[in-house]
Write a protein that holds these residues in place. Structure first.
Motif, PDB file in Angstrom:
ATOM      1  N   TYR A   1      17.397 -12.719 -32.769  1.00 51.69           N
ATOM      2  CA  TYR A   1      18.305 -12.942 -31.651  1.00 51.69           C
ATOM      3  C   TYR A   1      17.534 -12.926 -30.333  1.00 51.69           C
ATOM      4  O   TYR A   1      17.826 -13.686 -29.424  1.00 51.69           O
ATOM      5  N   PHE A   2      16.522 -12.084 -30.224  1.00 51.76           N
ATOM      6  CA  PHE A   2      15.745 -11.983 -28.995  1.00 51.76           C
ATOM      7  C   PHE A   2      14.688 -13.073 -28.890  1.00 51.76           C
ATOM      8  O   PHE A   2      14.205 -13.367 -27.810  1.00 51.76           O
TER       9      PHE A   2
ATOM     10  N   ALA B   1      19.837 -19.040 -30.797  1.00 53.28           N
ATOM     11  CA  ALA B   1      20.349 -19.620 -32.044  1.00 53.28           C
ATOM     12  C   ALA B   1      19.579 -18.989 -33.192  1.00 53.28           C
ATOM     13  O   ALA B   1      18.834 -19.636 -33.923  1.00 53.28           O
ATOM     14  N   CYS B   2      19.738 -17.660 -33.347  1.00 51.68           N
ATOM     15  CA  CYS B   2      18.907 -16.881 -34.264  1.00 51.68           C
ATOM     16  C   CYS B   2      19.017 -17.325 -35.712  1.00 51.68           C
ATOM     17  O   CYS B   2      18.089 -17.115 -36.488  1.00 51.68           O
TER      18      CYS B   2
ATOM     19  N   SER C   1       7.530 -11.885 -26.550  1.00 47.35           N
ATOM     20  CA  SER C   1       6.586 -11.927 -27.672  1.00 47.35           C
ATOM     21  C   SER C   1       7.268 -11.399 -28.934  1.00 47.35           C
ATOM     22  O   SER C   1       8.280 -10.709 -28.872  1.00 47.35           O
ATOM     23  N   GLY C   2       6.668 -11.696 -30.072  1.00 46.68           N
ATOM     24  CA  GLY C   2       7.204 -11.222 -31.345  1.00 46.68           C
ATOM     25  C   GLY C   2       7.217  -9.714 -31.442  1.00 46.68           C
ATOM     26  O   GLY C   2       8.148  -9.120 -31.980  1.00 46.68           O
ATOM     27  N   GLU C   3       6.188  -9.062 -30.902  1.00 49.10           N
ATOM     28  CA  GLU C   3       6.120  -7.601 -30.944  1.00 49.10           C
ATOM     29  C   GLU C   3       7.239  -6.971 -30.120  1.00 49.10           C
ATOM     30  O   GLU C   3       7.839  -5.976 -30.518  1.00 49.10           O
TER      31      GLU C   3
ATOM     32  N   ARG D   1      12.996  -4.190 -30.347  1.00 48.65           N
ATOM     33  CA  ARG D   1      14.362  -4.102 -29.845  1.00 48.65           C
ATOM     34  C   ARG D   1      15.287  -3.516 -30.891  1.00 48.65           C
ATOM     35  O   ARG D   1      15.102  -3.703 -32.079  1.00 48.65           O
ATOM     36  N   LYS D   2      16.314  -2.838 -30.436  1.00 44.42           N
ATOM     37  CA  LYS D   2      17.296  -2.229 -31.333  1.00 44.42           C
ATOM     38  C   LYS D   2      18.642  -2.920 -31.168  1.00 44.42           C
ATOM     39  O   LYS D   2      18.903  -3.552 -30.161  1.00 44.42           O
TER      40      LYS D   2
END
Length: 64
Positions: A16-17, A21-22, A2-4, A9-10
């Motif tokens: 990227y997560f 292909a960020c 999910s977006g949250e 994430r650090k």
């Protein structure tokens, strides 16, 4: 993911997560503030540095 979860994430950009292909995620740092990718030592930036810098320079060439 999910977006949250991605935002929590650090290490690298949340994009990227969301998608490997960020650079294709419109609100990714590499589309607006490439220096964030450099500062965070993003693995995608390291692999595709020349192409990303060229694309960023083209996108913002009106500032120079």
């Amino acid at each position: 993911m999910s977006g949250e979860q991605a935002l929590a994430r650090k290490g690298v950009c949340f994009a990227y997560f969301i998608k490997q292909a960020c650079w294709r995620v419109p609100e990714a740092y590499c589309n607006t503030a490439l220096q964030v990718c450099i500062t965070r030592e993003c693995p995608v930036y390291r692999l595709h540095r020349d192409a990303m810098e060229r694309r960023f320079a083209t996108k913002f060439k009106h500032f120079w």
